[in-house]
Every structure is written in structure tokens, then in C-alpha cells.
Design a protein around this motif. Structure first.
Motif, mmCIF file in Angstrom:
data_model
loop_
_atom_site.group_PDB
_atom_site.id
_atom_site.type_symbol
_atom_site.label_atom_id
_atom_site.label_comp_id
_atom_site.label_asym_id
_atom_site.label_seq_id
_atom_site.Cartn_x
_atom_site.Cartn_y
_atom_site.Cartn_z
ATOM 1 N N ASP A 98 -58.657 42.065 22.439
ATOM 2 C CA ASP A 98 -59.644 41.006 22.472
ATOM 3 C C ASP A 98 -59.726 41.208 23.945
ATOM 4 O OD1 ASP A 98 -58.298 39.542 20.349
ATOM 5 O OD2 ASP A 98 -57.715 37.881 21.913
ATOM 6 N N ASP A 99 -59.371 41.804 24.598
ATOM 7 C CA ASP A 99 -60.397 42.314 25.696
ATOM 8 C C ASP A 99 -61.529 43.013 25.548
ATOM 9 O OD1 ASP A 99 -57.737 41.455 27.134
ATOM 10 O OD2 ASP A 99 -56.942 43.502 27.491
ATOM 11 N N ARG A 178 -55.925 50.312 15.305
ATOM 12 C CA ARG A 178 -57.125 48.936 15.119
ATOM 13 C C ARG A 178 -56.445 48.217 16.522
ATOM 14 N NH1 ARG A 178 -53.962 44.302 13.685
ATOM 15 N NH2 ARG A 178 -51.869 44.379 13.505
ATOM 16 N N LEU A 179 -57.348 47.175 17.259
ATOM 17 C CA LEU A 179 -57.407 46.184 17.971
ATOM 18 C C LEU A 179 -56.181 45.127 17.374
ATOM 19 C CD1 LEU A 179 -61.155 45.545 18.944
ATOM 20 C CD2 LEU A 179 -59.575 47.225 20.163
ATOM 21 N N GLY A 180 -55.503 45.096 18.831
ATOM 22 C CA GLY A 180 -54.438 43.867 18.551
ATOM 23 C C GLY A 180 -55.211 42.443 18.971
ATOM 24 N N ARG A 181 -54.206 41.974 19.083
ATOM 25 C CA ARG A 181 -54.359 40.236 19.256
ATOM 26 C C ARG A 181 -54.104 39.550 20.734
ATOM 27 N NH1 ARG A 181 -58.218 37.145 16.511
ATOM 28 N NH2 ARG A 181 -57.915 36.174 17.702
ATOM 29 N N ARG A 182 -54.549 39.056 22.453
ATOM 30 C CA ARG A 182 -53.985 38.833 22.257
ATOM 31 C C ARG A 182 -54.174 37.001 22.633
ATOM 32 N NH1 ARG A 182 -53.054 40.832 27.040
ATOM 33 N NH2 ARG A 182 -54.096 42.842 27.976
ATOM 34 N N HIS A 183 -52.382 36.797 23.001
ATOM 35 C CA HIS A 183 -52.739 34.896 22.697
ATOM 36 C C HIS A 183 -53.807 34.638 23.835
ATOM 37 C CE1 HIS A 183 -48.974 33.897 20.875
ATOM 38 N NE2 HIS A 183 -48.599 34.977 21.370
ATOM 39 N N ALA A 184 -54.014 32.345 23.825
ATOM 40 C CA ALA A 184 -55.105 32.419 24.953
ATOM 41 C C ALA A 184 -55.042 33.050 25.840
ATOM 42 C CB ALA A 184 -55.315 30.556 24.951
ATOM 43 N N ALA A 205 -55.098 36.890 31.680
ATOM 44 C CA ALA A 205 -55.047 36.979 30.650
ATOM 45 C C ALA A 205 -53.976 36.821 28.892
ATOM 46 C CB ALA A 205 -55.164 38.259 29.854
ATOM 47 N N GLY A 206 -53.931 36.036 28.199
ATOM 48 C CA GLY A 206 -52.762 36.028 27.590
ATOM 49 C C GLY A 206 -51.932 37.224 27.381
ATOM 50 N N PRO A 207 -50.657 37.410 26.999
ATOM 51 C CA PRO A 207 -49.545 38.131 26.479
ATOM 52 C C PRO A 207 -50.011 38.311 24.848
ATOM 53 C CG PRO A 207 -48.463 35.747 26.422
ATOM 54 C CD PRO A 207 -49.848 36.026 26.760
ATOM 55 N N ALA A 208 -49.653 39.643 24.525
ATOM 56 C CA ALA A 208 -49.794 40.457 22.988
ATOM 57 C C ALA A 208 -49.319 39.223 22.632
ATOM 58 C CB ALA A 208 -49.658 41.961 23.168
#
Length: 254
Positions: A98-99, A178-184, A205-208
Motif C-alpha cells: 500500500d505504500d 505483485r504488491l503485498g498489502r499492509r494492515h491499517a 505504517a501497519g505491519p504486512a
């Protein structure tokens, strides 16, 4: 080959100096970067205040604006030519998952892409500049390989590249991800100003959240260089049919 370099950490940042030194003998290189740190400015353009371009003692030009401002100004009047490639970075810290939505590093590269020019955003995973020379050499290597393969003169593309802070003998291979995602993000931080007013600081930023195999988070955790092709189209193509089915209800036809 002509390359335009920008970043979001500012024209004095070690990352942009290292990138310039790595590329200056393989292309005609111009640097147009922000005067100050502009992290998390994404694609923002400055529309209501004037922008000024200055030249530093090292020859870099800097702008009192955002990363996208720098590339936009360079491509619409500052340079008297069209570069073959726009390169942004090397950023002090990862731009994964998400960054990339918030990243000024990616924003600078994306501005070049929007003008029809191939563009790459380079970042180091950790924020300590450790092994920056290795990251710069890997950036140079990728640009050279693309040039030799005739990939820079093709239609525009946008790449996001994250390089682990590792010595050369521990660096893994280039991986397509591909892009990963982060927690809120973590909670906002509040403090009292000397005048008794409440100040708010954006939390970390939230963790992965999604760091599965195939993501940029996974690749860099294994010591590899993560390369992710990006696009600008934000259309939710997967759900167009859902909204099409509901259009009569929304438009009052049902």
C-alpha cells in the motif's frame, strides 16, 4: 540515452547522489529534485503557489515543490529535450504494498510515465542507507540491461523496485512480484503544543498483512530485489458487472 533523475528525500539525500554517480557514465543525466524532504506526497502538484528552480553547487537542480512538480516542470519546459527514461530514488526506506499509493518516490516516476516515458522508482528496504553503494550498482545494472535489450525505447511502462540493504555477496536475484498489502496504520499520536493546543502526528505504517510468496514483501524478506510493474488505471474492472446490475436502482429506473 538521456535520463531524468528525481526523488522525494530532497536533492541533498545520499540516495539520489548515489543514483546519479551510478548512472552518469552510462547516460546523459539531469537531476531535478525537491528542495526538502517530500515523503508521502504521492502525485501531488503545486497549483496555488509559485515554484522556483535553483541550481546547487553539485549541478543538481532543485525545486521548492513536490516530486511530481519536479518531473512535471522538467518535462514541460525546464529541459530542452525529452528524456528516454525517468528514474526516481534511491528512496530511504521501502515502497511496497500500500505504500506505493502514498509514495513521493513512486509519484515522481509516475509523472514521467503519465507523459509517455518509461520510468522506474528505486527504494532501499531499510531506512539506514546501509549498503547504498550496492543498491546503486543494482539500479545501474538494471538500467543497462534494459537499454541493451531495447526495452527503454518501447512504449512507456512504470516499475517499482525495492532493494534489500545487503552486501553484494548476500544479495539475491531480481524477482517479478505483485504488491503485498499492509494492515491499517497505527493510531495517531497526540501531543500538547506549548500553547496547550492538541497536535496530531500520523501513526506508523501497519505491519504486512499479505506477505505471501509472490509479493514484494516476501521477495525482499528472502533477500531478493523485488520488481513490480504498476499501472495508473484505478477502475475496479472485477466489479463493473456488479455496478452495472445495480445501475437501474441507482438511477431511479426501478
Amino acid at each position: 540515452m538521456k535520463i531524468l533523475i528525481s526523488n522525494d528525500d530532497g536533492f541533498r539525500a545520499p540516495g539520489i547522489e548515489a543514483l546519479y554517480q551510478a548512472l552518469k557514465d552510462v547516460a546523459d543525466v539531469e537531476v531535478v529534485a525537491p528542495e526538502h524532504n517530500n515523503s508521502a506526497k504521492s502525485n501531488a502538484l503545486t497549483l496555488h503557489t509559485p515554484l522556483y528552480v535553483q541550481r546547487a553547487s553539485n549541478g543538481f537542480r532543485y525545486v521548492n515543490g513536490t516530486p511530481a512538480d519536479c518531473v512535471h516542470i522538467a518535462l514541460t519546459g525546464l529541459l530542452n529535450y525529452r528524456p528516454d527514461l525517468v528514474v526516481s530514488g534511491i528512496n530511504n526506506g521501502a515502497n511496497m504494498g500500500d505504500d506505493t499509493i502514498y509514495s513521493g518516490t513512486v509519484g515522481a516516476a509516475m509523472e514521467g510515465y503519465l507523459f509517455g516515458i518509461p520510468a522506474i522508482a528505486f527504494s532501499q528496504v531499510q531506512r539506514d542507507w546501509l549498503h547504498l553503494n550496492v543498491a546503486a550498482d543494482k539500479a545501474r545494472e538494471l538500467v543497462l540491461q534494459m537499454s541493451r535489450q531495447g526495452m527503454i525505447s518501447t512504449k512507456p511502462w512504470l516499475l517499482n523496485v525495492n532493494i534489500p540493504n545487503l552486501p553484494l555477496d548476500q544479495m539475491g536475484h531480481l524477482k517479478l512480484c505483485r504488491l503485498g498489502r499492509r494492515h491499517a496504520a497505527e493510531a495517531v499520536i497526540t501531543q500538547q503544543s506549548p500553547r496547550g493546543e492538541t497536535m496530531y502526528w500520523i501513526g506508523a505504517a501497519g505491519p504486512a498483512k499479505d506477505e505471501a510468496e509472490g509479493t514484494d514483501f516476501y521477495a525482499t524478506a528472502q533477500g531478493h530485489i523485488a520488481m513490480t510493474p504498476l499501472k495508473v488505471d484505478l477502475t475496479d474492472h472485477d466489479h463493473l458487472s456488479y455496478w452495472a446490475q445495480n445501475m437501474p436502482k441507482l438511477s431511479g429506473q426501478n
